[in-house]
Motif scaffolding. Structure first.
Motif, PDB file in Angstrom:
ATOM      1  N   HIS A  15     -10.565  -7.157  -7.670  1.00 46.75           N
ATOM      2  CA  HIS A  15     -11.008  -5.932  -7.001  1.00 46.75           C
ATOM      3  C   HIS A  15     -10.243  -4.725  -7.557  1.00 46.75           C
ATOM      4  O   HIS A  15     -10.843  -3.682  -7.870  1.00 46.75           O
ATOM      5  CB  HIS A  15     -10.754  -6.080  -5.494  1.00 46.75           C
ATOM      6  N   LYS A  58     -10.515   2.127   3.618  1.00 49.24           N
ATOM      7  CA  LYS A  58      -9.145   2.225   3.099  1.00 49.24           C
ATOM      8  C   LYS A  58      -8.105   2.157   4.197  1.00 49.24           C
ATOM      9  O   LYS A  58      -8.366   2.507   5.349  1.00 49.24           O
ATOM     10  CB  LYS A  58      -8.988   3.538   2.319  1.00 49.24           C
ATOM     11  N   VAL A  59      -6.898   1.730   3.828  1.00 54.12           N
ATOM     12  CA  VAL A  59      -5.755   1.789   4.720  1.00 54.12           C
ATOM     13  C   VAL A  59      -4.809   2.870   4.196  1.00 54.12           C
ATOM     14  O   VAL A  59      -4.908   3.240   3.029  1.00 54.12           O
ATOM     15  CB  VAL A  59      -5.020   0.420   4.785  1.00 54.12           C
ATOM     16  N   ASP A 112      -6.303   7.587   6.943  1.00 49.93           N
ATOM     17  CA  ASP A 112      -5.730   8.573   6.017  1.00 49.93           C
ATOM     18  C   ASP A 112      -4.293   8.895   6.459  1.00 49.93           C
ATOM     19  O   ASP A 112      -4.071   9.350   7.581  1.00 49.93           O
ATOM     20  CB  ASP A 112      -6.550   9.868   5.935  1.00 49.93           C
ATOM     21  N   SER A 113      -3.361   8.638   5.543  1.00 51.61           N
ATOM     22  CA  SER A 113      -1.938   8.742   5.901  1.00 51.61           C
ATOM     23  C   SER A 113      -1.556  10.125   6.426  1.00 51.61           C
ATOM     24  O   SER A 113      -0.778  10.241   7.378  1.00 51.61           O
ATOM     25  CB  SER A 113      -1.057   8.355   4.706  1.00 51.61           C
ATOM     26  N   SER A 152       0.848  -1.201   0.000  1.00 54.88           N
ATOM     27  CA  SER A 152       0.000   0.000   0.000  1.00 54.88           C
ATOM     28  C   SER A 152       0.877   1.243   0.000  1.00 54.88           C
ATOM     29  O   SER A 152       1.635   1.485   0.940  1.00 54.88           O
ATOM     30  CB  SER A 152      -0.893  -0.008   1.240  1.00 54.88           C
ATOM     31  N   LYS A 194     -12.878  -6.088   3.778  1.00 55.02           N
ATOM     32  CA  LYS A 194     -13.338  -4.833   4.399  1.00 55.02           C
ATOM     33  C   LYS A 194     -13.838  -5.075   5.833  1.00 55.02           C
ATOM     34  O   LYS A 194     -13.863  -4.142   6.640  1.00 55.02           O
ATOM     35  CB  LYS A 194     -14.427  -4.176   3.547  1.00 55.02           C
TER      36      LYS A 194
HETATM   37  N1  GSH Z   1      -5.850   9.543   0.987  1.00 63.55           N
HETATM   38  C1  GSH Z   1      -5.726   8.235   1.578  1.00 63.55           C
HETATM   39  C2  GSH Z   1      -5.774   7.186   0.483  1.00 63.55           C
HETATM   40  C3  GSH Z   1      -5.843   5.765   1.052  1.00 63.55           C
HETATM   41  C4  GSH Z   1      -5.955   4.706  -0.056  1.00 63.55           C
HETATM   42  O1  GSH Z   1      -6.400   4.973  -1.185  1.00 63.55           O
HETATM   43  N2  GSH Z   1      -5.573   3.485   0.309  1.00 63.55           N
HETATM   44  C5  GSH Z   1      -5.667   2.348  -0.605  1.00 63.55           C
HETATM   45  C6  GSH Z   1      -4.420   1.479  -0.494  1.00 63.55           C
HETATM   46  S1  GSH Z   1      -2.913   2.299  -0.921  1.00 63.55           S
HETATM   47  C7  GSH Z   1      -6.828   1.466  -0.197  1.00 63.55           C
HETATM   48  O2  GSH Z   1      -6.966   1.143   0.969  1.00 63.55           O
HETATM   49  N3  GSH Z   1      -7.676   1.065  -1.136  1.00 63.55           N
HETATM   50  C8  GSH Z   1      -8.791   0.219  -0.818  1.00 63.55           C
HETATM   51  C9  GSH Z   1      -9.490  -0.329  -2.002  1.00 63.55           C
HETATM   52  O3  GSH Z   1      -8.995  -0.171  -3.134  1.00 63.55           O
HETATM   53  O4  GSH Z   1     -10.525  -0.968  -1.799  1.00 63.55           O
HETATM   54  C10 GSH Z   1      -4.441   8.173   2.405  1.00 63.55           C
HETATM   55  O5  GSH Z   1      -3.556   9.028   2.225  1.00 63.55           O
HETATM   56  O6  GSH Z   1      -4.334   7.325   3.300  1.00 63.55           O
END
Ligand code: GSH
Length: 235
Positions: free
Chosen positions: A134, A59-60, A72-73, A22, A49
């Motif tokens: 996915h 999201k992670v 959110d990072s 990620s 999820k």
């Molecule tokens: N703006 C968020 C973006 C987080 C994000 O997009 N994470 C991706 C992994 S890098 C995720 O969990 N995606 C889940 C999915 O595709 O279902 C951050 O900075 O944490």
């Protein structure tokens, strides 16, 4: 207290350790190492999820610190900075915080947007079938192009990405790190943007003598080679 850190995990590229992939979580991983906080790593499938339902979103990265859950990072970096001010600073003060906010936005909207879609086909091939499906559905739904069509633009995307990094090359002529004399959160942002292609695609993204590639090698060595421990796709 130990902080629980949730990020994506998938089948090992080599060996037996599940790979982490990620991009945003690579930032959080370095931010936690920078603060020197004890961490319990939780790897989850992108399709699982239920494992992250406690966070109220899908999201992670996510951290759980006692009763506090942050996703959110960038919000996680802000939380760590505010909650652990006696640990090494991630931003280096208010101006550094604003610089990091700009850098985060630039990296996500320009760097990632330019390069990552063209590598998604290779990325999906390293995942388990349900996770790959996915990713494919998400990316193809968003772009209205197949992953194969997106991959056909890879050489052009890499060239555009290299060009975008020109201001960073200029900055690295006068200071060893993006944030100045020492690595701070902007360095971890750019590190994440190069670490994801490193673990995803065997195609080199930068020439080895590129100042940004030389800086990235230094970043891979930080915290006892934390970044280098993640197997590279090309090795
Ligand atoms: N703006 C968020 C973006 C987080 C994000 O997009 N994470 C991706 C992994 S890098 C995720 O969990 N995606 C889940 C999915 O595709 O279902 C951050 O900075 O944490």
């Amino acid at each position: 207290m130990t902080i629980e850190f949730y990020q994506l995990g998938g089948p090992p590229l080599r060996g037996t350790t599940p790979r982490r992939y990620s991009v945003f979580s690579f930032r959080t991983d370095m931010a936690l190492a920078h603060k020197g906080l004890p961490v319990e790593h939780r790897l989850v499938k992108v399709t699982d999820k239920a494992a992250i339902a406690f966070s109220g979103q899908k999201k992670v990265p996510i951290i759980r610190d006692g009763d506090t859950v942050v996703s959110d990072s960038f919000k996680i970096a802000e939380y760590l900075e505010a909650t652990y001010p006696d640990r090494p600073s991630l931003f280096g003060g208010e101006a550094g915080h604003a610089y990091a906010r700009f850098f985060n936005s630039w990296a996500d909207r320009q760097l990632i947007a330019t390069l990552f879609l063209s590598l998604m086909l290779e990325h999906s091939r390293t995942l388990e079938p349900d996770d790959a499906a996915h990713i494919r559905a998400g990316m193809e739904g968003a772009t209205k192009k197949t992953l194969e069509e997106l991959a056909a633009g890879k050489d052009k995307a890499i060239a555009a990405f290299q060009k975008l990094l020109d201001p960073v090359r200029s900055v690295l002529r006068t200071q060893p790190f993006v944030a100045g004399a020492t690595a701070r959160y902007p360095d971890y942002i750019l590190y994440s943007v190069l670490q994801w292609p490193r673990v995803t695609s065997p195609t080199p993204i930068l020439a080895p003598d590129d100042a940004v590639a030389v800086w990235f090698e230094r970043m891979l060595d930080l915290f006892d080679g934390r970044g280098r421990a993640e197997p590279a796709a090309a090795a």
